[in-house]
Design a protein around this motif. Structure first.
Motif, PDB file in Angstrom:
ATOM      1  N   TRP A  25       0.836  -1.199   0.000  1.00 20.63           N
ATOM      2  CA  TRP A  25       0.000   0.000   0.000  1.00 20.63           C
ATOM      3  C   TRP A  25       0.866   1.242   0.000  1.00 20.63           C
ATOM      4  O   TRP A  25       1.996   1.244   0.476  1.00 20.63           O
ATOM      5  CB  TRP A  25      -0.918   0.019   1.230  1.00 20.63           C
ATOM      6  N   ILE A  26       0.323   2.313  -0.551  1.00 25.11           N
ATOM      7  CA  ILE A  26       1.001   3.604  -0.556  1.00 25.11           C
ATOM      8  C   ILE A  26      -0.025   4.686  -0.245  1.00 25.11           C
ATOM      9  O   ILE A  26      -1.190   4.574  -0.633  1.00 25.11           O
ATOM     10  CB  ILE A  26       1.693   3.869  -1.920  1.00 25.11           C
ATOM     11  N   LYS A  27       0.416   5.708   0.476  1.00 22.05           N
ATOM     12  CA  LYS A  27      -0.485   6.801   0.825  1.00 22.05           C
ATOM     13  C   LYS A  27      -0.309   7.943  -0.169  1.00 22.05           C
ATOM     14  O   LYS A  27       0.811   8.379  -0.448  1.00 22.05           O
ATOM     15  CB  LYS A  27      -0.189   7.312   2.243  1.00 22.05           C
ATOM     16  N   PHE A  36      -3.632   0.774  -3.296  1.00 25.24           N
ATOM     17  CA  PHE A  36      -2.963  -0.494  -3.555  1.00 25.24           C
ATOM     18  C   PHE A  36      -1.854  -0.229  -4.576  1.00 25.24           C
ATOM     19  O   PHE A  36      -2.114   0.268  -5.684  1.00 25.24           O
ATOM     20  CB  PHE A  36      -3.969  -1.514  -4.077  1.00 25.24           C
ATOM     21  N   VAL A  37      -0.606  -0.521  -4.221  1.00 24.43           N
ATOM     22  CA  VAL A  37       0.546  -0.169  -5.047  1.00 24.43           C
ATOM     23  C   VAL A  37       0.413  -0.674  -6.477  1.00 24.43           C
ATOM     24  O   VAL A  37       0.704   0.043  -7.437  1.00 24.43           O
ATOM     25  CB  VAL A  37       1.854  -0.692  -4.407  1.00 24.43           C
ATOM     26  N   GLN A  38      -0.045  -1.921  -6.620  1.00 26.65           N
ATOM     27  CA  GLN A  38      -0.163  -2.500  -7.952  1.00 26.65           C
ATOM     28  C   GLN A  38      -1.142  -1.704  -8.821  1.00 26.65           C
ATOM     29  O   GLN A  38      -0.878  -1.448  -9.998  1.00 26.65           O
ATOM     30  CB  GLN A  38      -0.607  -3.954  -7.855  1.00 26.65           C
ATOM     31  N   ASP A  39      -2.264  -1.291  -8.227  1.00 22.36           N
ATOM     32  CA  ASP A  39      -3.242  -0.493  -8.973  1.00 22.36           C
ATOM     33  C   ASP A  39      -2.695   0.906  -9.258  1.00 22.36           C
ATOM     34  O   ASP A  39      -2.917   1.470 -10.336  1.00 22.36           O
ATOM     35  CB  ASP A  39      -4.546  -0.386  -8.184  1.00 22.36           C
ATOM     36  N   TYR A  40      -1.996   1.458  -8.287  1.00 23.87           N
ATOM     37  CA  TYR A  40      -1.426   2.805  -8.429  1.00 23.87           C
ATOM     38  C   TYR A  40      -0.424   2.850  -9.581  1.00 23.87           C
ATOM     39  O   TYR A  40      -0.458   3.761 -10.413  1.00 23.87           O
ATOM     40  CB  TYR A  40      -0.760   3.190  -7.109  1.00 23.87           C
ATOM     41  N   GLU A  41       0.447   1.865  -9.655  1.00 19.88           N
ATOM     42  CA  GLU A  41       1.434   1.825 -10.721  1.00 19.88           C
ATOM     43  C   GLU A  41       0.788   1.528 -12.069  1.00 19.88           C
ATOM     44  O   GLU A  41       1.203   2.064 -13.100  1.00 19.88           O
ATOM     45  CB  GLU A  41       2.514   0.804 -10.390  1.00 19.88           C
TER      46      GLU A  41
END
Length: 283
Positions: A25-27, A36-41
């Motif tokens: 996770w990333i804020k 969610f990091v995977q979705d963010y990237e």
């Protein structure tokens, strides 16, 4: 010994601690939502909640803009640590640390290929490498990218992201400003488009040279764009600066930027601009 420790020890086993290779996770730095990091990237580091544009690395940026099959130009060799500079660390140690965290030797990477089938050379400044600072390697890579565009007779697109000149190289870093300016003039003389994409942040000597010499200036939403810092300006003129000062939308409103384009629309926009500035001649 605490009661909890005595009970845990009496059980005769401890649960295995599981770790992951990286955070899941990333804020968001703007709205503070957890992503969610995977979705963010996968969303090109654009927040799905507020649309905030995060910072992209050089490889991700090239893959986003260029068609598959592009080639990355080799990083030019330059003299490293010409001044034998040292502050709290040796400059050579700072370079080693930056290279250990990056697949590239310095902060400017050039790709040669096509943008939606339009021939183009794309240079990307990576803020993750020593703040994208402009030293001799960055200046030389910028010039090599311009030379490749001249050789291929195609447009040159540069994505800027920098804190300014690299202080560890002193006057030699500042000399990259006129060198890059000369190359933009050569592109103009050859009738080739030079397009600048201003990403967050673009400041200092980069803004004072090739970042603001494009035929077209496109900014990503919310990007910080300026020369001196806001606090320095405010203390100098002794006036309160307006809200959003030095942000992409403010500069667009005041005529310093031609358009503000969301990251997902950038590729198509660049293709259209290339068509306008250098239309393909009919066979």
């Amino acid at each position: 010994m605490s009661w909890f420790t005595r009970v845990r020890n009496s059980l005769g086993f401890t649960a295995e601690k599981k770790t992951t290779e990286k955070d899941l996770w990333i804020k968001c730095s703007n709205c503070q939502d957890m992503l969610f990091v995977q979705d963010y990237e996968a969303n090109l580091k654009v927040c799905t909640s507020c649309g905030h544009h995060g910072r992209l690395g050089a490889d991700a940026r090239l893959a986003m803009l260029l068609d598959a099959g592009y080639k990355v130009l080799p990083m030019p060799e330059v003299s490293e640590d010409p001044l034998g500079f040292r502050d709290t660390k040796k400059y050579t140690d700072r370079l080693k640390a930056a290279r250990a965290a990056s697949p590239h030797r310095d902060a400017f990477v050039v790709g040669s290929g096509t943008i939606d089938t339009r021939p183009a050379v794309v240079g990307v400044q990576d803020f993750g490498f020593m703040g994208g600072s402009m030293g001799m390697a960055v200046g030389e890579a910028f010039c090599k990218g311009a030379e490749e565009a001249l050789r291929r007779h195609c447009g040159y697109v540069v994505v800027t992201a920098a804190g300014g000149a690299r202080m560890q190289e002193g006057i030699l870093s500042l000399m990259q400003m006129p060198r890059a300016t000369v190359m933009t003039r050569r592109l103009k003389a050859a009738g080739l488009p030079y397009i600048v994409v201003l990403s967050d942040p673009t400041t200092g000597g980069v803004t004072a040279s090739y970042a603001m010499l494009g035929d077209i200036h496109i900014a990503e939403p919310g990007a910080l764009i300026g020369f001196a810092g806001q606090r320095v300006i405010q203390d100098t003129i002794r006036e309160q600066l307006p809200d959003g000062f030095q942000r992409a939308e403010y500069l667009h409103k005041h005529g310093m930027v031609d358009m503000v384009v969301p990251r997902h629309e950038l590729r198509a926009t660049l293709a259209n601009v290339l068509d306008y500035l250098q239309p393909v001649k009919a066979a």
